[in-house]
Write an enzyme that holds these catalytic residues in place. Structure first.
Site, PDB file in Angstrom:
ATOM      1  N   HIS A 401       0.818  -1.208   0.000  1.00  0.00           N
ATOM      2  CA  HIS A 401       0.000   0.000   0.000  1.00  0.00           C
ATOM      3  C   HIS A 401       0.857   1.266   0.000  1.00  0.00           C
ATOM      4  CE1 HIS A 401      -2.389   3.199   1.978  1.00  0.00           C
ATOM      5  NE2 HIS A 401      -3.342   2.721   1.192  1.00  0.00           N
ATOM      6  N   ARG A 496      -7.810   1.027  -9.834  1.00  0.00           N
ATOM      7  CA  ARG A 496      -8.087   0.204  -8.652  1.00  0.00           C
ATOM      8  C   ARG A 496      -9.317   0.756  -7.923  1.00  0.00           C
ATOM      9  NH1 ARG A 496      -2.216   0.122  -8.208  1.00  0.00           N
ATOM     10  NH2 ARG A 496      -1.441  -2.017  -8.118  1.00  0.00           N
ATOM     11  N   ARG A 543     -10.963  -2.018 -12.484  1.00  0.00           N
ATOM     12  CA  ARG A 543     -10.713  -3.339 -11.907  1.00  0.00           C
ATOM     13  C   ARG A 543     -11.674  -3.546 -10.743  1.00  0.00           C
ATOM     14  NH1 ARG A 543      -5.888  -5.318  -9.058  1.00  0.00           N
ATOM     15  NH2 ARG A 543      -6.364  -3.828  -7.444  1.00  0.00           N
ATOM     16  N   GLU A 640      -2.986 -12.987 -12.968  1.00  0.00           N
ATOM     17  CA  GLU A 640      -2.218 -12.823 -11.731  1.00  0.00           C
ATOM     18  C   GLU A 640      -1.886 -14.157 -11.087  1.00  0.00           C
ATOM     19  OE1 GLU A 640      -3.656  -8.911  -9.532  1.00  0.00           O
ATOM     20  OE2 GLU A 640      -5.345 -10.134 -10.184  1.00  0.00           O
TER      21      GLU A 640
HETATM   22  C1  PEP Z   1      -0.905  -6.825  -9.610  1.00  0.00           C
HETATM   23  O1  PEP Z   1      -1.128  -7.784  -8.866  1.00  0.00           O
HETATM   24  O2  PEP Z   1       0.097  -6.767 -10.360  1.00  0.00           O
HETATM   25  C2  PEP Z   1      -1.811  -5.681  -9.629  1.00  0.00           C
HETATM   26  C3  PEP Z   1      -1.640  -4.707 -10.490  1.00  0.00           C
HETATM   27  O3  PEP Z   1      -2.822  -5.645  -8.698  1.00  0.00           O
HETATM   28  P1  PEP Z   1      -2.615  -5.185  -7.174  1.00  0.00           P
HETATM   29  O4  PEP Z   1      -1.228  -4.616  -7.051  1.00  0.00           O
HETATM   30  O5  PEP Z   1      -3.676  -4.190  -6.898  1.00  0.00           O
HETATM   31  O6  PEP Z   1      -2.788  -6.480  -6.456  1.00  0.00           O
HETATM   32 MG    MG Z   2      -3.074  -7.952  -7.941  1.00  0.00          MG
END
Ligand code: PEP
Ligand code: MG
Length: 765
Positions: A401, A496, A543, A640
């Site tokens: 974060h 996001r 997303r 992912e």
């Molecule tokens: C990722 O997993 O690469 C992604 C862009 O999503 P997040 O970082 O929000 O999990």
């Molecule tokens: Mg991710």
């Protein structure tokens, strides 16, 4: 202190009166280095001007009444102050001194009404000019007494550019104690110009680095062109490497108006080497002399006119890794003692007072310019993060974060130090280097060159680089959408949702359980709209919520979130949204509403899928709210999980418009490394061959099926990875705001390389 000093009368100790630029031009002149002749209108002259005319108090009143965090207020204050300065007559006694010096310069160089460069050289009472680098203006090709007076005043006014005011407030410099000197110097009508470092700027190796482009040096300094890059072995003068770049733009004097203009580089020069062997040798020699003279590595600017080489600026290189603890007294840099280390998560160097945040009740402690230090940031901390100069955390990897938000806010950040909250002292001043992941004692003045993820040349010209592979941007905070759109990105490859939900302070399920779905829809619509609007008609891939249980637990109504040993492998992403379809439905309703209002640029992207059934079910839910996937709206998934990559054919068969590699998660799931666990952070790398294998197979399969491919993980901001992805034939790259410019350049270069390779192959055949 005199009002005007010629370069011959100044040396590097005169920073307080002549600014860093003026003092160093004096130093070089006295050392016999070829410098175009000139003089400095000292900071005393500026002080006298604002005091004698009575405008000092007016300026201070405006500043006192301005909240610099309120951008419209800041811009207005800047505009009003500049108007006051530019509208105030310079008293005759001061004017005469400036004009006399100008005439003496003209006489000396044998030209009437000589063309001069007028450069701001700001300085505080006891600080080098480096602290204010890049904040004030330079005016080229200024001619005649009236013009000179006008531009000197403009330089003075530039002390109150909005960014300069903000910088001073952020760094606790008193406005009334920051002064400005002005350098007036014979104009070099450079045919070629650039910069030169007298050592490798980040490793300190004994190599000279020269960057060169056509025309005036501003093109290189401002980052408007990608210059040729030349490395020279300092010991024997041998050219180790000469990288020729395509140079499309140059700055030159317009023969009709006399003004500096930006023009296209003639076709025959675009890809031609700027410097010949003789010129490289001359520059190298000068670089060595200057380094020896200062007894310290220098970062210089040079220009060549009619075969003559001139140096137009020199300042100490303060960015070397190996210089930690080695800085020498009197060179303007500080001794650097490393207190602790972590991972560089958001680039840049900054300093400030440490404020340790143990819980959110303490957030008021963070004042503008502080260093927010905490175990790990949470969404509640975002307003305080915005006030901070830098962020340091004990925990986390480069996709946690703190890292994501800092990059979006453009604040340097070091994560995963392990011990910062324990060993940093409350209220002590520290500096942090968000490139290298280092925390130093005390204040460091200058920005380091940025590495893998740096913003190299975020300029309007840079934005006009056309690439076939689209370059998009990631957005996590709708309030940062405008800044993101100013990169000129081709759309948003990842919007996001988590931040939008978390800032309500209420668990999304609570809205629905309490019959307040409409309220949640409204919040989502307002937030998504900010982004869809800023980018319209460019695509924005929304997303759907990827809510890890640990992060959502602290929300009102989040008490029932299950406790999970490993939330990263737990109830998050699409699996959770299919279990709680009412939240997913609410999100789709918000998008449908925007769609009805004409925002047909929004696409839907599902996180963390591992089976094509998940895609199928999500599509059904979209249909329930009246959105027909792939017809009304682009529909896609994030890749992912290794599972999704291995069975991408199933997803293609189910039907989708695009896939986007979420390499932050793909890396953790492929390598079995928790992305937020600093104990294994040194093993976390997106460059692992297994990840490339997965990516390569997905791109190949998708290309065969006409499905778009993209990347929105952190790896999309890393030049070396971007290079490979473009070679593999990816459709788009989505990078962090601060990396879009660099990524665009990398993409353009790789595409050209590929074209060249193909052309050569055809010729050979
Ligand atoms: C990722 O997993 O690469 C992604 C862009 O999503 P997040 O970082 O929000 O999990
Ligand atoms: Mg991710």
């Amino acid at each position: 202190m005199k009002h005007v000093e010629f370069f011959e009368e100044l040396n590097k100790e005169d920073v307080a009166i002549a600014g860093g630029k003026g003092a160093n031009l004096g130093e070089l002149t006295q050392a016999g280095i070829p410098v175009p002749p000139g003089f400095v209108i000292t900071s005393r002259t500026y002080q006298q001007f604002i005091k004698e005319t009575g405008i000092f108090d007016d300026i201070m009143d405006i500043l006192d009444a301005t909240d610099v965090n309120n951008n419209p207020e800041l811009q207005k204050a800047s505009k009003d102050i500049k108007k006051i300065i530019n509208g105030t007559e310079i008293p005759d006694d001061i004017k005469i001194l400036i004009i006399e010096a100008y005439n003496a310069l003209c006489h000396r160089i044998g030209k009437e009404n000589a063309l001069v460069a007028v450069r701001s050289s700001a300085t505080a009472e006891d600080l080098p000019e480096a602290s204010f680098a890049g904040q004030q203006e330079t005016y080229l090709n200024v001619q005649g007494e009236d013009d000179l007076i006008n531009y000197v005043r403009k330089c003075w006014a530039s002390l109150f550019e909005a960014r300069a005011i903000f910088y001073r407030e952020e760094n606790n410099f008193e406005h009334s104690k920051v002064y400005i000197a002005v350098v007036v110097q014979e104009m070099v009508e450079a045919e070629k110009a650039g910069v030169m470092f007298t050592v490798h700027p980040s490793t300190g190796e004994e190599k000279i680095l020269i960057e060169a482009a056509w025309g005036l040096g501003e093109a290189v300094v401002s980052g408007t062109v990608t210059p040729d890059t030349i490395w020279v072995d300092k010991a024997n003068g041998q050219v180790l490497d000469y990288q020729v770049s395509e140079k499309n733009i140059m700055f030159q004097k317009d023969p009709d108006t006399g003004r500096t203009v930006k023009i296209p580089v003639p076709d025959d020069l675009k890809n031609k080497k700027v410097l010949n062997t003789e010129e490289i040798a001359q520059l190298t020699e000068l670089g060595k002399r200057i380094h020896e003279h200062y007894d310290f590595p220098q970062d210089t600017e040079w220009a060549i006119e009619s075969g003559n080489v001139f140096m137009v600026q020199s300042r100490p290189v303060t960015t070397l890794d190996k210089m930690a603890g080695e800085a020498k007294a009197g060179d303007g840099s500080v001794e650097r003692v490393i207190i602790t280390k972590g991972l560089g998560a958001s680039p840049g160097i900054t300093s400030g007072k440490v404020k340790i945040i143990k819980n959110t009740d303490e957030l008021d402690k963070i004042q503008k310019g502080d260093i927010l230090t905490t175990v790990m940031t949470t969404p509640d901390m975002v307003p305080a993060m915005k006030r901070a100069n830098g962020i340091i955390t004990d925990e986390g990897g480069v996709t946690c974060h703190a890292a994501i938000i800092s990059r979006e806010l453009g604040i340097p950040c070091v994560v995963g130090t392990g011990d910062a909250t324990k060993i940093l002292k409350e209220n002590s001043v520290v500096s942090l280097d968000g490139n290298k992941g280092l925390i130093y004692e005390g204040r460091i003045e200058k920005e380091a060159p940025k590495k893998e993820e740096a913003t190299a040349v975020p300029t309007v010209v840079q934005q006009s680089i056309l690439t076939v592979t689209e370059v998009k941007v990631n957005v996590s905070m709708p309030e940062a959408a405008k800044k993101a759109s100013e990169t000129g990105a081709d759309g948003v490859g990842l919007l996001r949702t988590e931040h939008m939900m978390l800032t309500t302070g209420i668990h999304p399920k609570k809205f629905i359980v309490e019959g307040k779905e409409d309220e949640l829809i409204k919040i989502l619509v307002e937030n998504i709209l900010k982004v869809a609007d800023a980018f319209y008609p460019k695509p924005v891939w929304y997303r759907t919520l990827d809510a890890p249980t640990d992060e959502f637990k602290s929300l009102k109504g989040g008490e029932d979130e299950p406790y999970e040993h490993n939330p990263m492998l737990g109830w998050r992403g699409i699996r959770r949204e299919l279990d709680e379809p009412e939240i997913l439905k609410t999100e789709f309703k918000a998008i449908k509403k925007l769609h009805n209002e004409g925002y047909n640029n929004i696409g839907i992207m599902l996180p963390l899928v591992q089976h094509s059934d998940e895609l199928k079910k999500a599509k059904e839910i979209a249909r329930e709210v009246g959105l027909e996937p792939q017809k009304d709206i682009e529909f896609g998934i994030m890749v992912e999980t290794p599972a999704a990559a291995m069975i991408i054919e199933d997803f293609i068969e189910e039907g989708l418009d695009f896939v986007s590699f979420g390499t932050n998660d793909l890396t953790q799931y492929t390598l079995a490394i928790d992305r937020n666990n600093e104990n294994v952070a040194d093993l976390y790398t997106e460059k692992h061959p297994a990840i490339f294998k997965l990516i390569e197979r997905v791109i190949n399969e998708c290309n065969k099926a006409g499905v778009k491919t993209s990347i929105c993980g952190q790896a999309g901001s890393m030049p070396s990875i971007v290079e490979k992805l473009v070679e593999l034939g990816i459709t788009s790259i989505s990078a962090n705001t601060d990396a879009v410019a660099t990524v665009r350049e990398v993409v353009a270069r790789v595409e050209k390389k590929l074209l060249l390779k193909a052309a050569r192959k055809i010729i050979q055949e």
